[in-house]
Design an enzyme around this catalytic site. Sequence first.
Site, PDB file in Angstrom:
ATOM      1  N   LYS A   1       0.809  -1.217   0.000  1.00 50.60           N
ATOM      2  CA  LYS A   1       0.000   0.000   0.000  1.00 50.60           C
ATOM      3  C   LYS A   1       0.840   1.265   0.000  1.00 50.60           C
ATOM      4  O   LYS A   1       0.359   2.332  -0.322  1.00 50.60           O
ATOM      5  CB  LYS A   1      -0.990  -0.020   1.155  1.00 50.60           C
ATOM      6  CG  LYS A   1      -0.369  -0.045   2.514  1.00 50.60           C
ATOM      7  CD  LYS A   1      -1.449  -0.144   3.590  1.00 50.60           C
ATOM      8  CE  LYS A   1      -0.797  -0.249   4.948  1.00 50.60           C
ATOM      9  NZ  LYS A   1      -1.684  -0.725   5.987  1.00 50.60           N
ATOM     10  N   ARG A   2       2.095   1.154   0.383  1.00 47.62           N
ATOM     11  CA  ARG A   2       2.958   2.341   0.337  1.00 47.62           C
ATOM     12  C   ARG A   2       3.125   2.846  -1.086  1.00 47.62           C
ATOM     13  O   ARG A   2       3.358   4.009  -1.322  1.00 47.62           O
ATOM     14  CB  ARG A   2       4.346   2.011   0.867  1.00 47.62           C
ATOM     15  CG  ARG A   2       4.278   1.848   2.330  1.00 47.62           C
ATOM     16  CD  ARG A   2       5.590   2.053   2.980  1.00 47.62           C
ATOM     17  NE  ARG A   2       5.316   1.838   4.399  1.00 47.62           N
ATOM     18  CZ  ARG A   2       6.219   1.765   5.334  1.00 47.62           C
ATOM     19  NH1 ARG A   2       7.470   1.912   5.016  1.00 47.62           N
ATOM     20  NH2 ARG A   2       5.883   1.585   6.567  1.00 47.62           N
TER      21      ARG A   2
END
Length: 501
Positions: free
Chosen positions: A252-253
Site C-alpha cells: 500500500k505504500r
Amino acid sequence: MTVRTRIAPSPTGDPHVGTAYIALFNLCFARQHGGKFILRIEDTDQTRSTTESEQDILSALRWLGLEWDEGPDVGGPHAPYRQSERKDSYRAYAEELVAKGHAYYCFRTPEELDVIREERKAQGLPPGIKGDLELPADEVKRRLAAGEPHVIRMKVPDEGVCVVKDMLRGDIEIDWGQVDCQILLKSDGMPTYHLANVVDDHLMEITHVIRGEEWINSAPKHMLLYKYFGWEMPTLCHMPLLRNPDKTKLSKRKNPTSINFYERLGVMPEALLNYLGRMGWSMPDESEKFTLNQMIENFDIKRVSLGGPVFDIVKLRWLNGLWMRENLSETQFLERLVHWSYNNDYAAKMIPHVQSRAETFSDVAPLAAFMFSGYLPIKEEDFAASKLEAEQLKKVLQYSLWRLEAQRHWIKENIFADLKALSKAMSVKMGDFMMPIFVSIAGTPNSWSVVDSMETLGPDMTRARLRFALEVLGGLSKKGLKAAEKEFAQISAAIDAAEKN
Ligand code: GLU
C-alpha cells in the site's frame, strides 16, 4: 471426485486486491470442473481479527461479483466456516499427534527459547526452534498436572529434502533443516494457522489449495501434518504474487491495495475483476477484455505464468475506460454514475458546507469537485503557504497517515481526535497542523471541515491522498524515516495511553 477450492482470508485489515485475485482463480478453477468454491474465515488470531474487517472482506468480494457456495454467511454442510467458532475442535487433533509421537508438549519459556535461537544463530543454523526439546513422559505428566503453561509443537525431520509438488511449479525442493518445529497449539489453547488450516481443509474436503506463493515455505509443514494424520493431501498450487510497477511485492505504500479504494475511485467491479484475471493469466486468444463467465469458460490454470504480474493502476484505468465505453449504454452509464456518488445520500453530506459558501448553484460543482475525484492534481507549491519547515510538514502528513491507518472506526470524531492528539504531541498549532491536511485532501486550505470530508471520502481515499501528498513532497528521507518511525511509535503510544485514562 468433486473439486472443492477455498479462499481463507484472515480478517485483520482492509479487503486486499490480492485476496480477490486468489479468490477469482479458486472460483474459476472450481467452476471449470463443476465443483464448489468455499469461503472460510481464518480468525484464530483473536488480537488482530475484527468482525468489521470480516464484513468488509465479504462485501468487497461480493461487490466484485465473486460468489461462494459455502461460507459463514451462506452456510453449508461443513459449517461453521469461521475458525473462531471451531476453536474447541483443534486441541484434540494436536493431542492426537502427541499420542502418535508426532508432536510434543513444550514448556520452554520465551527466555529459554531465545537462548536456543541465539545458539542456532551462532552456529550459522536457520532461525526457528528445532532440536530435541521433548521432556521425559513422567516429567511432562507432572508439569501438565501442575498446570504449567505449554504449547504443542510438531516434530520435523532434521535433515533431508522435502519435495513439494505444485501444479504450476512442478517439484519444489526444500531442506528439512530449514523447517522449524512449528507450534500447533498455542499456550492460550488456540491453534496456529498451520494446524487449523490443515484440519479444516481436510474436514471441508478441499481438493485443491490455490494460494499465494508466500505460503510455499509452509507447504512442508502441511505435508507432514497430512502424513501424520494419515489424510490425503490436497493438490497445491502457488500463484505468483502481485507486484508494484517497480516489481517489488504489491504494497500500500506504493499502490492502493484495498478493494474499497478502487470502488471509491469509480472503477467498475467487472473491470477490476477482469484486470485481476489478467494477473499472470491470459485468454487463449490473448484478448485483454473479458467477463467472469468468459474467463470461467476458457479457464486453464496451466496458463498461469510465474513471472510476477504487475498491478498497475494506469493499466487498470485504461481497461476500465474500455468497459465504460463498450459495455454500458448511456442509460446504464448514468445509472452506475448515480449509484456511485451522484446521488442524494452522497450529496447530502456536502449540502450544509456548500450552502453556506455558494452564492449561486453554479458555485457548487467547483467547490465540491474534490469529493468526486480520485487523486488531486496537487503540487509542491500548494504547500508553500505552510508555516512549518519542510521536514516538519512531511512529518505532519506521515504521522497523520500512520495514525489514520490504524483507525478502525472511521467516524469524524475519531479522525479529529487522532489529528488533534498528534498536533498536541508534536507541539504544532492546530491551524498549522491542519493546513497540509487540507491541501492533501481538498486540494486547498480554503475548504470546509476537512474531517467531514475525510469521513465521507472514507479511509481508503483519505489515506491514498495523504500518501500521494507525501510523494509530491518527496517523502521523508530514508534516514529520516527510521527516526520518524521511532518517534511516531512513542508519540502514538503516549496518545493511546492518554486516551485510556
Ligand atoms: N489465512 C491465510 C491467509 O490469510 C490462508 C492461506 C492459505 O490459503 O492457506 O491468506
